[in-house]
Design an enzyme around this catalytic site. Structure first.
Site, PDB file in Angstrom:
ATOM      1  N   LYS A  55      50.916  46.496   0.802  1.00 19.10           N
ATOM      2  CA  LYS A  55      50.824  47.609  -0.157  1.00 19.10           C
ATOM      3  C   LYS A  55      50.388  48.866   0.572  1.00 19.10           C
ATOM      4  O   LYS A  55      49.770  48.798   1.653  1.00 19.10           O
ATOM      5  CB  LYS A  55      49.853  47.284  -1.287  1.00 19.10           C
ATOM      6  N   ILE A 106      46.606  43.180  10.631  1.00 21.65           N
ATOM      7  CA  ILE A 106      45.312  42.754  10.064  1.00 21.65           C
ATOM      8  C   ILE A 106      44.296  43.904  10.128  1.00 21.65           C
ATOM      9  O   ILE A 106      44.334  44.711  11.061  1.00 21.65           O
ATOM     10  CB  ILE A 106      44.832  41.514  10.854  1.00 21.65           C
ATOM     11  N   CYS A 107      43.383  43.955   9.134  1.00 20.58           N
ATOM     12  CA  CYS A 107      42.357  45.023   9.052  1.00 20.58           C
ATOM     13  C   CYS A 107      43.010  46.398   9.145  1.00 20.58           C
ATOM     14  O   CYS A 107      42.575  47.273   9.900  1.00 20.58           O
ATOM     15  CB  CYS A 107      41.309  44.895  10.168  1.00 20.58           C
ATOM     16  N   GLY A 165      47.136  42.979   3.521  1.00 24.81           N
ATOM     17  CA  GLY A 165      47.784  41.736   3.976  1.00 24.81           C
ATOM     18  C   GLY A 165      47.037  40.477   3.556  1.00 24.81           C
ATOM     19  O   GLY A 165      47.616  39.579   2.947  1.00 24.81           O
ATOM     20  N   ASP A 202      41.289  43.515  -4.079  1.00 22.78           N
ATOM     21  CA  ASP A 202      42.712  43.885  -4.139  1.00 22.78           C
ATOM     22  C   ASP A 202      43.610  42.710  -4.538  1.00 22.78           C
ATOM     23  O   ASP A 202      44.815  42.892  -4.723  1.00 22.78           O
ATOM     24  CB  ASP A 202      43.190  44.400  -2.762  1.00 22.78           C
TER      25      ASP A 202
HETATM   26  O1  C5P Z   1      36.402  42.828  -2.394  1.00 22.30           O
HETATM   27  P1  C5P Z   1      36.594  43.084  -0.940  1.00 22.30           P
HETATM   28  O2  C5P Z   1      36.088  41.969  -0.085  1.00 22.30           O
HETATM   29  O3  C5P Z   1      37.974  43.511  -0.607  1.00 22.30           O
HETATM   30  O4  C5P Z   1      35.679  44.356  -0.646  1.00 22.30           O
HETATM   31  C1  C5P Z   1      35.249  44.664   0.642  1.00 22.30           C
HETATM   32  C2  C5P Z   1      34.063  45.596   0.557  1.00 22.30           C
HETATM   33  O5  C5P Z   1      34.454  46.853   0.003  1.00 22.30           O
HETATM   34  C3  C5P Z   1      32.948  45.108  -0.362  1.00 22.30           C
HETATM   35  O6  C5P Z   1      32.052  44.279   0.329  1.00 22.30           O
HETATM   36  C4  C5P Z   1      32.290  46.401  -0.793  1.00 22.30           C
HETATM   37  O7  C5P Z   1      31.396  46.811   0.202  1.00 22.30           O
HETATM   38  C5  C5P Z   1      33.433  47.388  -0.819  1.00 22.30           C
HETATM   39  N1  C5P Z   1      33.964  47.613  -2.185  1.00 22.30           N
HETATM   40  C6  C5P Z   1      33.268  48.450  -3.056  1.00 22.30           C
HETATM   41  N2  C5P Z   1      33.756  48.680  -4.309  1.00 22.30           N
HETATM   42  C7  C5P Z   1      34.908  48.087  -4.709  1.00 22.30           C
HETATM   43  C8  C5P Z   1      35.633  47.255  -3.831  1.00 22.30           C
HETATM   44  C9  C5P Z   1      35.133  47.035  -2.571  1.00 22.30           C
HETATM   45  O8  C5P Z   1      32.213  48.988  -2.698  1.00 22.30           O
HETATM   46  N3  C5P Z   1      35.339  48.327  -5.945  1.00 22.30           N
END
Ligand code: C5P
Length: 283
Positions: free
Chosen positions: A10, A95-96, A101, A136
């Site tokens: 995406k 990745i990252c 992905g 996501d």
């Molecule tokens: O959910 P995911 O592991 O993709 O999120 C990675 C990091 O992004 C979370 O640990 C958080 O620090 C941050 N995040 C956030 N608010 C969101 C989504 C992600 O602060 N709505």
């Protein structure tokens, strides 16, 4: 039985941070769209309860830390499945990278398990599972063009006929989403007009869309990695309609109205960055 699910990448046409929540996460308002750069998840059942994981890529964990693995474990636990599963993950998406992905791979795994074990999970049940894996992942269950709100769990599909060529440039370094989110100062962060962007997309108004696109996280990531600004400048010089970072970065995408223009942008980036892809929007 073997089940194969496609997991598209995406890009964020828009990403706005509305504020910080009491739980430490951020309230988001984003517009994402799938592009035709795909991983593939291939699943088959193992009778003995084991989760076996293999991949053509060794740049990510091959254990419980992988989101694909997490998806299998979650479904097994939640629905008391005693059978195991063999997973092969064919990775193409960097990745990252800000291209979603890992999230798309996890969503593809949930779709595949729903079929493999005939779980007949509703959309809401799938979204709940997806959200436990990552912010996501709910969006990635269906992909396409969508508005995403809340922490990532609110997904509204946006029907649109907009099409465009996309050039993706992934610099050598990766970026940690968590690190970028930690740097957010909600009072000073640059805001993006997601309502305007959504209206333009729904009206298939390409120029209007270009005018409203933006990413609130861009300044933060560029401060850490100024090379991203260089990529953006070079893409615009080569004729891109817009060049924007996706997610928390570091990948930058350019939108181009024709394949010819996309080729020009792509050629200008080769030699500057190793990982350059020309793809289409999958709206
Ligand atoms: O959910 P995911 O592991 O993709 O999120 C990675 C990091 O992004 C979370 O640990 C958080 O620090 C941050 N995040 C956030 N608010 C969101 C989504 C992600 O602060 N709505």
């Amino acid at each position: 039985m073997e089940i194969m699910e496609k997991a598209p990448a995406k890009i964020n046409l828009g990403l706005d941070i509305m504020g910080k929540r009491l739980d430490g996460y951020h309230e988001l308002s984003m517009i994402m769209v799938s592009v035709d750069l795909n991983d593939y998840v291939i699943l088959s059942e193992l009778p003995d309860g084991r989760i076996e994981f293999e991949s053509n890529s060794h740049r990510m964990p091959h254990n419980h830390k992988n989101d694909v693995y997490k998806a299998v474990r979650l479904v097994k636990e939640r629905y008391g499945i005693t059978a195991g599963v063999k997973i092969r993950l064919e990775k193409t998406i960097p990745i990252c990278a800000g291209l979603g992905g890992g999230s798309s791979d996890a969503a593809a795994t949930l779709r595949a398990l729903n079929q493999l074990w005939d779980l007949r999970l509703s959309k809401e049940e799938l979204i709940d599972l997806a959200f436990e894996i990552g912010s996501d992942v709910p969006y990635c269950l269906e992909g396409g063009c969508a508005w995403i709100g809340g922490k990532g769990e609110v997904v509204e599909l946006l029907p649109t006929k907009l099409s465009s060529w996309v050039v993706l440039v992934k610099p050598k370094f990766g970026v940690s989403t968590r690190t970028i989110f930690k740097e957010i100062e909600p009072e000073t962060i640059s805001r993006v007009d997601i309502d305007g962007l959504k209206a333009a997309i729904l009206a298939d108004d390409y120029e209007g869309m270009l005018a409203s696109m933006g990413n609130s996280l861009e300044d933060i990531t560029i401060k850490k990695r100024p090379f991203i600004q260089k990529i953006k400048d070079k893409m615009l010089e080569a004729g891109a309609d817009v060049a924007l970072m996706t997610g928390s970065g570091p990948t930058v995408f350019a939108l181009c109205p024709t394949e010819k223009r996309a080729n020009r942008v792509m050629n200008s980036m080769k030699g500057f960055c190793q990982e350059v892809y020309k793809v289409r929007l999958l709206s």
